[in-house]
Scaffold this active site. Structure first.
Site, short mmCIF file in Angstrom:
data_model
loop_
_atom_site.label_atom_id
_atom_site.label_comp_id
_atom_site.label_asym_id
_atom_site.label_seq_id
_atom_site.Cartn_x
_atom_site.Cartn_y
_atom_site.Cartn_z
N ASP A 149 -6.57 -6.41 4.65
CA ASP A 149 -5.96 -5.07 4.57
C ASP A 149 -6.04 -4.41 5.94
O ASP A 149 -7.14 -4.19 6.46
CB ASP A 149 -6.72 -4.25 3.52
CG ASP A 149 -6.16 -2.84 3.34
OD1 ASP A 149 -5.08 -2.54 3.90
OD2 ASP A 149 -6.80 -2.05 2.63
N ASP A 170 -4.90 3.50 -2.02
CA ASP A 170 -6.00 3.83 -1.12
C ASP A 170 -6.58 5.20 -1.46
O ASP A 170 -5.94 6.22 -1.22
CB ASP A 170 -5.51 3.83 0.34
CG ASP A 170 -5.22 2.43 0.84
OD1 ASP A 170 -6.13 1.59 0.78
OD2 ASP A 170 -4.08 2.17 1.27
N HIS A 215 -8.43 0.75 -3.99
CA HIS A 215 -9.34 0.53 -2.86
C HIS A 215 -10.05 1.85 -2.58
O HIS A 215 -9.44 2.77 -2.04
CB HIS A 215 -8.50 0.03 -1.67
CG HIS A 215 -9.27 -0.14 -0.41
ND1 HIS A 215 -8.65 -0.27 0.82
CD2 HIS A 215 -10.60 -0.24 -0.16
CE1 HIS A 215 -9.57 -0.42 1.76
NE2 HIS A 215 -10.76 -0.39 1.20
N MET A 273 -12.21 4.12 -0.63
CA MET A 273 -12.86 4.40 0.66
C MET A 273 -13.52 5.76 0.53
O MET A 273 -13.06 6.78 1.07
CB MET A 273 -11.80 4.37 1.78
CG MET A 273 -11.38 2.95 2.13
SD MET A 273 -9.79 2.90 2.97
CE MET A 273 -8.73 3.06 1.54
N HIS A 316 -1.19 -1.37 -4.19
CA HIS A 316 -2.47 -1.03 -3.56
C HIS A 316 -2.58 0.48 -3.41
O HIS A 316 -1.71 1.13 -2.81
CB HIS A 316 -2.53 -1.72 -2.19
CG HIS A 316 -3.84 -1.59 -1.47
ND1 HIS A 316 -4.91 -2.41 -1.74
CD2 HIS A 316 -4.25 -0.76 -0.49
CE1 HIS A 316 -5.92 -2.10 -0.94
NE2 HIS A 316 -5.55 -1.08 -0.17
N MET A 371 -11.49 -5.92 5.77
CA MET A 371 -10.65 -4.95 6.49
C MET A 371 -10.29 -5.54 7.85
O MET A 371 -11.16 -5.98 8.59
CB MET A 371 -11.39 -3.62 6.69
CG MET A 371 -11.64 -2.81 5.42
SD MET A 371 -10.16 -2.40 4.48
CE MET A 371 -9.18 -1.50 5.68
N MET A 378 -9.17 7.92 -0.56
CA MET A 378 -9.99 8.33 0.60
C MET A 378 -10.50 9.75 0.37
O MET A 378 -9.75 10.61 -0.11
CB MET A 378 -9.14 8.32 1.87
CG MET A 378 -8.50 6.98 2.18
SD MET A 378 -7.66 7.04 3.77
CE MET A 378 -6.86 5.43 3.79
N SER A 432 0.83 -1.20 0.00
CA SER A 432 0.00 0.00 0.00
C SER A 432 0.87 1.25 0.00
O SER A 432 1.62 1.50 0.94
CB SER A 432 -0.91 0.01 1.22
OG SER A 432 -1.51 1.29 1.34
#
Ligand code: DX5
Ligand code: ZN
Length: 218
Positions: A173, A33, A64, A66, A31, A135, A35, A8
């Site tokens: 994760d 993220d 991913h 979020m 990965h 998660m 957000m 990540s």
């Protein structure tokens, strides 16, 4: 089950993302993220950075999301060329449509559950999902402590996946490190996200190899 490692970049230097990707060329995925400071209390990056990363690395991107309203935003990540796009059960209002749009755009469809979200209500959706993400911390930040409370759900998810033909990848994760990865692998996970354990290490590539060996030996 083949072990896959997805470092990540949340734990990398955001001013040097191309170098961060190059440092883990032995990984299976990168990965990413995403957000939005609404679904989670943190703000990271979005589609423009993903588009630049796609040009900067040959590693497939494991995005991913979020974010609130993934139904609106997820297909664009797949269309941009992400290898995998994961949406959250808690945020999606039309998960079947969105998962199908992700696949139609040529990416693998991912479906994520927070620690307190049960897998059982989503059993009928398994046919739409290429990767289930469980998660193992509350989403939002890297470097948090692994939540052992999720281990029974990993086992139940693995059993459900086997009952549905065994094709779906099972990703974990959050807090995945040398001390915790074997527990996850024993419980049935096969794709491992690691932020701090990779980018907090002096040699990120060696950390990837070490995590892979631990998971494969579990
Ligand atoms: C947390 C993110 C994770 C994070 C994991 O909300 O989804 O991908 O980067 O970081 P570590 O491995 O440090 O817990
Ligand atoms: Zn993540």
């Amino acid at each position: 089950m083949a072990v896959q490692i997805s470092p990540s970049i949340l734990s990398a230097d955001f001013a040097r993302l191309a170098e961060a990707a190059a440092a883990v060329s032995n990984a299976d995925w990168l990965h990413v993220d995403v957000m939005d400071n609404h679904f989670v209390p943190n703000l990271t990056l979005g589609l423009p950075v993903v588009e630049s990363l796609l040009k900067a690395t040959s590693l497939p991107l494991d995005c991913h999301l979020m974010i609130e309203d993934p139904d609106r935003w997820a297909p664009a990540y797949a269309e941009a060329g992400a290898g995998s796009v994961t949406i959250h059960a808690e945020a999606a209002r039309a998960p079947v449509r969105t998962l199908r749009q992700i696949r139609a755009a040529g990416a693998r469809s991912g479906f994520a559950l927070n620690p307190a979200t049960a897998i059982e209500p989503y059993e009928d959706l398994l046919g739409e999902i290429d990767m289930l993400l469980l998660m193992t911390v509350e989403p939002g930040f890297g470097g948090q402590r692994f939540l052992d409370v999720v281990l029974p759900k990993i086992r139940r998810a693995r059993a459900l996946i086997e009952r549905h033909g065994g094709q779906i990848w099972l990703q974990v994760d959050g807090g995945v490190a040398a001390e915790t990865i074997e527990r996850c692998a024993e419980a049935g996970a096969d794709v491992f996200v690691a932020g701090n354990a990779v980018y907090g290490a002096g040699d990120p590539a060696a950390a990837v190899d070490a995590l892979r060996a631990l998971a494969a030996g579990a």
